[in-house]
Design an enzyme around this catalytic site. Structure first.
Site, PDB file in Angstrom:
ATOM      1  N   ASP A 168     -13.166 -10.929  -1.754  1.00 25.73           N
ATOM      2  CA  ASP A 168     -14.270 -10.471  -1.453  1.00 25.73           C
ATOM      3  C   ASP A 168     -15.491 -10.282  -2.196  1.00 25.73           C
ATOM      4  O   ASP A 168     -16.690 -10.214  -1.917  1.00 25.73           O
ATOM      5  CB  ASP A 168     -14.072  -9.119  -0.614  1.00 25.73           C
ATOM      6  CG  ASP A 168     -12.930  -8.858   0.293  1.00 25.73           C
ATOM      7  OD1 ASP A 168     -12.792  -9.900   0.897  1.00 25.73           O
ATOM      8  OD2 ASP A 168     -12.477  -7.629   0.582  1.00 25.73           O
ATOM      9  N   ARG A 206       0.931  -1.024  -0.037  1.00 21.18           N
ATOM     10  CA  ARG A 206       0.077  -0.165   0.108  1.00 21.18           C
ATOM     11  C   ARG A 206       0.646   1.236   0.244  1.00 21.18           C
ATOM     12  O   ARG A 206       1.748   1.297   0.489  1.00 21.18           O
ATOM     13  CB  ARG A 206      -0.987   0.217   1.271  1.00 21.18           C
ATOM     14  CG  ARG A 206      -1.845  -1.298   1.241  1.00 21.18           C
ATOM     15  CD  ARG A 206      -2.949  -1.164   2.347  1.00 21.18           C
ATOM     16  NE  ARG A 206      -3.468  -2.497   2.337  1.00 21.18           N
ATOM     17  CZ  ARG A 206      -4.426  -3.117   1.829  1.00 21.18           C
ATOM     18  NH1 ARG A 206      -5.074  -2.194   0.656  1.00 21.18           N
ATOM     19  NH2 ARG A 206      -5.016  -4.059   1.899  1.00 21.18           N
TER      20      ARG A 206
END
Length: 319
Positions: free
Chosen positions: A127, A72
């Site tokens: 997800d 990230r």
């Protein structure tokens, strides 16, 4: 389009390597140079960029995770960081970028597209929470991982006559819990998209116990809270032996299923086709087994929804 870059960003998902392979081999097929960008957007800023060939992606289609790694980047969220990223790609002669990841990754791709740098997003997350596609890369593999675990836990639940609350990933989406719960025959499924009270779960467990059922599986999506809290509540009010299993990051790993390998190969190749044809700021997806694409901002502005018919079916079958 003479050179295309590819990166993976955000959480890893099984099938990302199949997508990377598809980008590389599609580019080679079209005689387009292809560059792998390591460590996501932060690697892009730092210039962790390397030209890839057919040999670079040999024997990776069956591997979980991502050979390009992921990280990230707070720096990339700034205009200065985004400009550094663009400057790096221009220095390497990269004309377009394929971004494999989730909604956070797509927001980054949108920033680059807004500054005139062509990007195509490929949805990769366990997800399954990205609008504009029926399935995301990694969902099917994670789903099968959960089902295998639940099947084994049910053996123990039956042997010891216990209630098991099983917590699965999904962030704010309930797809993984819903699909796994239906496939594994869970007695109750808790997802953030539906307001199911713990007392309703309690009543279902109680009814089952009264008719002689001595074990139950309760699937808890992480977006609705901790499985520990639900298990403690049930044990306190029904005085039944209750246990908790949090499956955690085992859901992210493992060799991708055939479905994920094929999906990743199709989506990534389609992304290269779109870049080659001058498209930018798009996300590829699959709907009714047909490849589709949509403006990334349209996708990001939509709200993910679970399949309500599937949820209703799960309730009907778990009486």
């Amino acid at each position: 389009m003479k050179a295309i870059g590819v990166l993976t960003s955000g959480g890893d998902a099984p099938g990302m390597n199949a997508a990377i392979r598809s980008v590389v081999r599609s580019c080679v097929y079209y005689d387009i140079k292809v560059y792998g960008i390591y460590y996501g957007y932060q690697g892009l800023i730092n210039g962790n960029i390397e030209e890839l060939t057919i040999g670079s992606v040999g024997d990776i289609i069956q591997r979980g995770g991502t050979v390009l790694y992921s990280s990230r980047s707070e720096e990339f969220k700034t205009p200065e960081g985004q400009q550094k990223a663009i400057d790096q790609m221009r220095a390497f002669g990269i004309d377009g970028l394929v971004v494999i990841g989730g909604d956070g990754s797509f927001r980054g791709a949108t920033k680059l597209s807004e500054q005139g740098f062509p990007c195509i997003g490929v949805p990769g997350t366990i997800d399954n929470d990205i609008p504009g596609t029926d399935f995301t890369i990694g969902f099917d593999t994670a789903l099968n991982t959960v089902i295998e675990a639940v099947d084994k836990i049910r053996d123990t639940a039956t042997s010891h006559e216990r209630i098991y609350a099983i917590e699965v990933m999904g962030r704010d989406a309930g797809d993984l819990a819903l699909w796994a719960g239906l496939a594994a025959g869970a007695e109750s499924i808790l997802v953030p998209e539906r307001d199911t009270s713990i007392d309703a779960v309690l009543e279902k467990v109680k009814r089952g116990h009264e008719r002689g059922k001595r074990h139950s599986i309760i699937m808890v999506a992480e977006g609705v809270g901790s499985a520990v809290d639900y298990a403690n509540y049930i044990q306190e009010h029904l005085e039944l032996s209750t246990r908790v299993t949090v499956l955690g990051h085992t859901q992210r790993g493992g060799s991708p299923t055939a479905n994920d390998r094929v999906l990743a190969s199709r989506l990534a190749a389609y992304a290269v086709d779109l870049l080659k044809d001058g498209q930018a700021g798009r996300m590829v997806g699959i709907e009714n087994n047909q490849l589709v694409h949509d403006d990334i901002m349209n996708v990001l502005n939509k709200k993910h929804e679970i399949d309500q018919d599937l949820y209703a079916l799960s309730n009907r079958l778990s009486i």
